[in-house]
Write a protein that holds these residues in place. Structure first.
Motif, mmCIF file in Angstrom:
data_model
loop_
_atom_site.group_PDB
_atom_site.id
_atom_site.type_symbol
_atom_site.label_atom_id
_atom_site.label_comp_id
_atom_site.label_asym_id
_atom_site.label_seq_id
_atom_site.Cartn_x
_atom_site.Cartn_y
_atom_site.Cartn_z
ATOM 1 N N LEU A 121 0.756 -1.251 -0.046
ATOM 2 C CA LEU A 121 -0.086 0.043 -0.139
ATOM 3 C C LEU A 121 0.941 1.353 0.021
ATOM 4 O O LEU A 121 0.665 2.113 -0.647
ATOM 5 N N LEU A 122 1.959 1.391 0.845
ATOM 6 C CA LEU A 122 2.911 2.275 0.800
ATOM 7 C C LEU A 122 3.491 2.548 -0.365
ATOM 8 O O LEU A 122 3.708 3.621 -1.000
ATOM 9 N N PHE B 7 -6.574 -4.938 -8.273
ATOM 10 C CA PHE B 7 -7.607 -4.267 -7.608
ATOM 11 C C PHE B 7 -8.766 -4.960 -7.721
ATOM 12 O O PHE B 7 -9.588 -5.162 -6.819
ATOM 13 N N LEU B 8 -9.016 -5.768 -8.705
ATOM 14 C CA LEU B 8 -10.133 -6.751 -8.694
ATOM 15 C C LEU B 8 -10.039 -7.754 -7.887
ATOM 16 O O LEU B 8 -11.073 -8.393 -7.446
ATOM 17 N N ARG B 9 -8.840 -8.269 -7.734
ATOM 18 C CA ARG B 9 -8.885 -9.554 -7.073
ATOM 19 C C ARG B 9 -8.659 -9.353 -5.487
ATOM 20 O O ARG B 9 -8.924 -10.136 -4.803
ATOM 21 N N ALA B 10 -8.280 -7.936 -5.039
ATOM 22 C CA ALA B 10 -8.278 -7.738 -3.653
ATOM 23 C C ALA B 10 -8.730 -6.338 -3.421
ATOM 24 O O ALA B 10 -7.850 -5.443 -2.804
ATOM 25 N N GLU C 289 -9.250 -0.186 -1.580
ATOM 26 C CA GLU C 289 -9.974 0.617 -0.658
ATOM 27 C C GLU C 289 -9.293 1.348 0.315
ATOM 28 O O GLU C 289 -9.362 2.565 0.694
ATOM 29 N N PRO C 290 -8.286 0.781 0.857
ATOM 30 C CA PRO C 290 -7.440 1.375 1.820
ATOM 31 C C PRO C 290 -6.660 2.746 1.333
ATOM 32 O O PRO C 290 -5.976 3.297 2.186
ATOM 33 N N LEU C 291 -6.203 2.768 -0.033
ATOM 34 C CA LEU C 291 -5.651 3.889 -0.468
ATOM 35 C C LEU C 291 -6.192 5.262 -0.490
ATOM 36 O O LEU C 291 -7.626 5.335 -0.174
#
Length: 420
Positions: free
Chosen positions: A123-124, A157-160, A166-168
């Motif tokens: 994510l970072l 993004f479709l897989r997770a 969403e956390p971005l």
């Protein structure tokens, strides 16, 4: 509709050294193990190997040092494209491979600690590689290659979605969306590339963004018109005897159609047909794994190594394996392939970066479009790590795969072509 089922859903000793004392103490609170010893060891081997493969990309991206530290090894016949596309290749492909594993809930097991750390860095890293002025800023505005690896990020993004989209923060999301939309001034080639455009637009559709209808639909329509039968699509009007049905075509066809069905833009029977064709292709993939745990080095892009087995891996992740294939067959077959391919000197360099080759370091076999970042397609066969440790894929006793049964004089399922 269950989106999970539709969308799919270290040196090994070095893993321990990646854990801080605090993390190791936390690991003492791990829940009771549910796997038998053999299956447990296989899962541990899988996640440690995936971590070894993915961590150099993800941790350097999180530190803003990907371009500084990632070696740039190019094919001896590398063409005129900018070699800087290698960084986007490494990111898109690695993230698509680790996404299902990172989508699992956090826990305090040794695996859970590694997974959480990788997810935090992932994510970072996404924030940093889309941040203006970042030393690792990814480039989408020139060359055609970004069409490819934007697609693998979209598939990530479709897989997770809950773990990696969403956390971005809002700014990072907007920069990613704008980067994807910027690709519309370049048309994908008339080949498997059409699905790169389709899945990128499908992701935009899935999050309520404006999408390009023609680009979204063209890949599915054209590839269906190129279908050759018995689970094989043509890569263009002709059949190519290589692994692009697995690298790209089946996974992106199924994942794109899943979004279209979810948004009432395609009939479910279209998705079901694509899934049946992918299942048929997966039957062939499982049977091509030899009793010794090898598979043929056929066609283009063999330096993508086990990425060639993505279709089989995704069907396993989706828990849609045909009745003739038990999940443990796939687990045991892939484990043996990994041991044959990744425990070979030269596959990784001294810092655990993948090197050009199929089994070891063989730069002379790399295609004209291949560089270090390209190789991270290899992560795409690790998708079943997205199944929890309690799943039958991991808990069932070891099972010989088809070729091992056949050459061992054991009963095995007969095989017939299909007409759909």
């Amino acid at each position: 509709m269950e989106r999970r089922k539709f969308l799919g859903a270290l040196s090994l000793a070095g893993v321990a050294t990646a854990l801080s004392p605090k993390e190791l103490l936390a690991n003492q609170a791990k829940p009771k193990e549910v796997l038998p010893a053999a299956a447990k060891n296989q899962r541990e081997y899988w996640y440690q190997l995936l971590y070894k493969m993915a961590n150099p990309v993800v941790s350097n991206l999180a530190n803003g040092t990907l371009k500084k530290n990632m070696p740039l090894e190019k094919s001896p016949t590398f063409d005129s494209r900018s070699p800087t596309v290698t960084y986007l290749e490494a990111v898109g492909r690695t993230y698509a491979g680790i996404a299902p594993w990172l989508a699992l809930p956090d826990d305090t097991t040794k695996e859970g600690i590694l997974r959480k750390k990788l997810k935090e860095n992932a994510l970072l890293g996404l924030k940093k590689c889309f941040e203006p002025g970042s030393p690792d800023l990814l480039t989408f505005g020139k060359d055609y290659q970004p069409i490819v690896d934007a697609a693998y990020l979209a598939q990530t993004f479709l897989r997770a979605p809950k773990a990696l989209w969403e956390p971005l923060d809002a700014d990072t999301k907007k920069r990613i969306i704008d980067s994807f939309k910027s690709l519309r001034n370049r048309k994908p080639f008339q080949s498997n590339w059409l699905l790169f455009g389709s899945i990128t637009e499908a992701f935009l559709l899935s999050i309520g963004e404006q999408y390009d209808t023609a680009r979204l639909e063209e890949g599915v329509k054209k590839l269906n018109s190129w279908y050759k039968g018995d689970g094989n699509y043509g890569d263009g009007p002709n059949l190519a005897f290589d692994y692009y049905n697995s690298f790209v075509i089946h996974p992106m066809m199924v994942d794109t159609l899943a979004v279209l069905v979810d948004k009432n833009m395609a009939e479910k029977k279209a998705y079901d047909l694509a899934l049946k064709r992918m299942q048929r292709y997966a039957v062939g993939q499982e049977r091509m794994i030899s009793p010794e745990g090898t598979f043929p080095p056929i066609g283009r892009s063999i330096t993508y190594r086990t990425g060639a087995l993505q279709a089989l891996s995704q069907i396993a992740l989706m828990e849609k394996l045909p009745e003739t294939i038990k999940p443990a067959q796939v687990r045991c077959a892939l484990t043996k392939v990994y041991q044959n391919m990744y425990d070979v000197p030269g596959t990784f360099d001294k810092n655990d970066w993948l090197q050009l080759g199929f089994c070891g370091h063989q730069p002379e076999i790399a295609d004209y479009y291949t560089s270090t970042g390209s190789l991270y397609m290899a992560t795409l066969s690790f998708l079943p790590l997205g199944l929890p440790a309690s799943n039958t894929f991991w808990t069932a006793p070891d099972e010989d795969w088809t070729a091992k049964k056949a050459w061992g004089g054991k009963t095995f399922a007969k095989d017939y072509h299909v007409d759909y």
